[in-house]
Design an enzyme around this catalytic site. Structure first.
Site, PDB file in Angstrom:
ATOM      1  N   ASP A   1      31.587  40.785  29.392  1.00 45.97           N
ATOM      2  CA  ASP A   1      32.080  42.047  29.955  1.00 45.97           C
ATOM      3  C   ASP A   1      30.891  42.803  30.546  1.00 45.97           C
ATOM      4  O   ASP A   1      29.763  42.639  30.075  1.00 45.97           O
ATOM      5  CB  ASP A   1      32.753  42.913  28.877  1.00 45.97           C
TER       6      ASP A   1
ATOM      7  N   ASP B   1      28.510  40.484  34.720  1.00 45.62           N
ATOM      8  CA  ASP B   1      29.569  40.740  35.691  1.00 45.62           C
ATOM      9  C   ASP B   1      30.305  39.425  35.958  1.00 45.62           C
ATOM     10  O   ASP B   1      29.704  38.477  36.472  1.00 45.62           O
ATOM     11  CB  ASP B   1      28.902  41.280  36.974  1.00 45.62           C
TER      12      ASP B   1
ATOM     13  N   SER C   1      39.092  42.471  34.673  1.00 45.98           N
ATOM     14  CA  SER C   1      39.454  43.196  35.895  1.00 45.98           C
ATOM     15  C   SER C   1      39.823  44.622  35.512  1.00 45.98           C
ATOM     16  O   SER C   1      40.489  44.832  34.494  1.00 45.98           O
ATOM     17  CB  SER C   1      40.669  42.567  36.582  1.00 45.98           C
TER      18      SER C   1
ATOM     19  N   ALA D   1      44.788  35.482  33.738  1.00 46.26           N
ATOM     20  CA  ALA D   1      45.620  36.664  33.464  1.00 46.26           C
ATOM     21  C   ALA D   1      46.018  37.260  34.801  1.00 46.26           C
ATOM     22  O   ALA D   1      45.240  37.981  35.419  1.00 46.26           O
ATOM     23  CB  ALA D   1      44.832  37.672  32.635  1.00 46.26           C
TER      24      ALA D   1
ATOM     25  N   TYR E   1      44.188  45.197  44.121  1.00 47.64           N
ATOM     26  CA  TYR E   1      44.536  44.535  42.851  1.00 47.64           C
ATOM     27  C   TYR E   1      45.583  43.450  43.099  1.00 47.64           C
ATOM     28  O   TYR E   1      45.390  42.293  42.723  1.00 47.64           O
ATOM     29  CB  TYR E   1      45.059  45.588  41.882  1.00 47.64           C
TER      30      TYR E   1
ATOM     31  N   TYR F   1      42.935  24.545  42.534  1.00 45.70           N
ATOM     32  CA  TYR F   1      42.013  23.800  41.655  1.00 45.70           C
ATOM     33  C   TYR F   1      42.793  22.847  40.757  1.00 45.70           C
ATOM     34  O   TYR F   1      42.318  21.762  40.433  1.00 45.70           O
ATOM     35  CB  TYR F   1      41.173  24.757  40.804  1.00 45.70           C
TER      36      TYR F   1
ATOM     37  N   THR G   1      51.826  46.440  29.444  1.00 50.76           N
ATOM     38  CA  THR G   1      51.560  46.161  28.030  1.00 50.76           C
ATOM     39  C   THR G   1      50.812  47.350  27.441  1.00 50.76           C
ATOM     40  O   THR G   1      49.988  47.962  28.115  1.00 50.76           O
ATOM     41  CB  THR G   1      50.725  44.864  27.915  1.00 50.76           C
TER      42      THR G   1
END
Ligand code: UDP
Length: 317
Positions: free
Chosen positions: A31, A56, A75, A114, A145, A159, A175
């Site tokens: 983080d 980062d 994020s 996520a 976003y 991928y 959430t």
């Protein structure tokens, strides 16, 4: 297993790390505290099997030793936070996802993305199944976003197909729960903190827009189950109980035990009018559905914030 989690200081990353630590796994948490909270890392650092790297996640990471999973949860995620960090949000979801997929290839690890219900934008189909392609304004304020997460899903899928990476994609619906950042500007934290402090509750627009709120433990259970299944298409994880913001404000007032006025503020541009997950896929694939009713989850969250405001009043000032 040895698992890398980006965004480990965040609300979801820290709950996920804790769940996996409890199961006996080794976690490398990453983080840069752009929106994560140091107190979440302090909690996790009590575990000897937790290692923290302040870095980062949009840049390549140098990780020694083997990895079984790369889980990308880093994020900014609340609208006010990602609007303040537009380029960082784009980069961590675009470049960051690419570097982390490369890391998964290099380590022979599985990759977990996520993603978000925001890929559906302001949805014209209700409730939203995974097969719905969404309604996103590519140059609107939320695009930094939404479009970055959409690209991240595309990259992850490429991928999987071109490099054979074993991937998972979840679309997380709203959430909430303990360890949310009281200052992240989301509706649940705003209402709870306002109600606890005896301030008016801020309703954006007429308050008739809807969201569906999932308690964090239910989400983590869904993630854990998906890790066990070889399935590469996106999976919605959310609680289909749908509320208008006015209903949510009333519920928070009732649970806090206060009667405070509502103040209306302008509705942010491109704010989705409605949102509710179709969770048929998660039910069929994982035997999963939310177990914590909104009333109960909110009561637990209110208890957490009551304690937090009492012990550290500066956090919400
Ligand atoms: N909202 C509100 N009051 C607040 C914060 C948010 O009425 O103090 C509204 C916001 O306009 C949106 C909904 O609540 O319609 C959910 O906002 P949030 O920022 O929690 O998440 P979103 O689902 O929009 O990403």
């Amino acid at each position: 297993m040895r698992i890398l989690i980006t965004g480990a200081a965040g609300f979801l990353g820290s709950h996920l790390a804790e769940r996996l630590l409890l199961e006996g796994h080794e976690i490398i948490g990453v983080d840069n505290f752009s929106s994560g909270q140091r107190r979440n890392i302090e909690l996790l650092s009590e575990w000897p099997r937790f290692h923290f790297l302040e870095a980062d996640a949009s840049r390549p990471l140098d990780i020694a030793g083997p990895l079984d999973w790369v889980m990308h949860f880093a994020s900014p995620a609340s609208p006010p936070r990602y609007l303040k960090l537009p380029l960082e949000t784009l980069l961590v979801n675009a470049e960051g996802t690419r570097h982390l997929l490369d890391l998964a290839v290099a380590k022979g690890a599985r990759f977990f993305l996520a993603s978000t219900s925001e890929v559906y934008g302001d949805p014209l189909v209700h409730p939203q199944p995974e097969g719905y392609w969404g309604n996103v304004n590519p140059v609107g304020p939320r695009a930094i976003y939404d479009e970055a997460k959409r690209y991240a899903e595309t990259l992850t899928t490429a991928y999987q197909q071109a490099r054979g990476v074993s991937t998972r994609i979840i679309r997380i619906f709203n959430t909430y729960g303990p360890r949310m950042d009281p200052q992240d500007g989301r509706v649940v934290t705003n209402f709870i903190v306002q109600a606890l402090k005896g301030q008016p509750l801020t309703i954006f627009g007429d308050g008739c827009q809807t969201r569906s709120f999932q308690y964090v433990d239910d989400l983590i259970e869904g993630i854990r189950r998906l890790m066990e299944v070889e399935y590469h298409q996106p999976v919605n994880l959310g609680n289909p109980e749908e509320y208008t913001m006015l209903e949510l404000a009333q519920l928070v007032q009732e649970l806090v035990g206060s009667r405070l006025p509502f103040v209306h503020q302008p509705l942010p541009q491109d704010d989705p009018r409605q949102r509710r997950p179709d969770i048929t896929r998660a039910k069929t694939l994982l035997g999963w559905e939310p177990r914590v009713p909104v009333r109960e989850g909110l009561a637990r969250t209110i208890a957490y914030f009551r304690e937090l405001l009492y012990t550290s009043p500066e956090v919400s000032s």
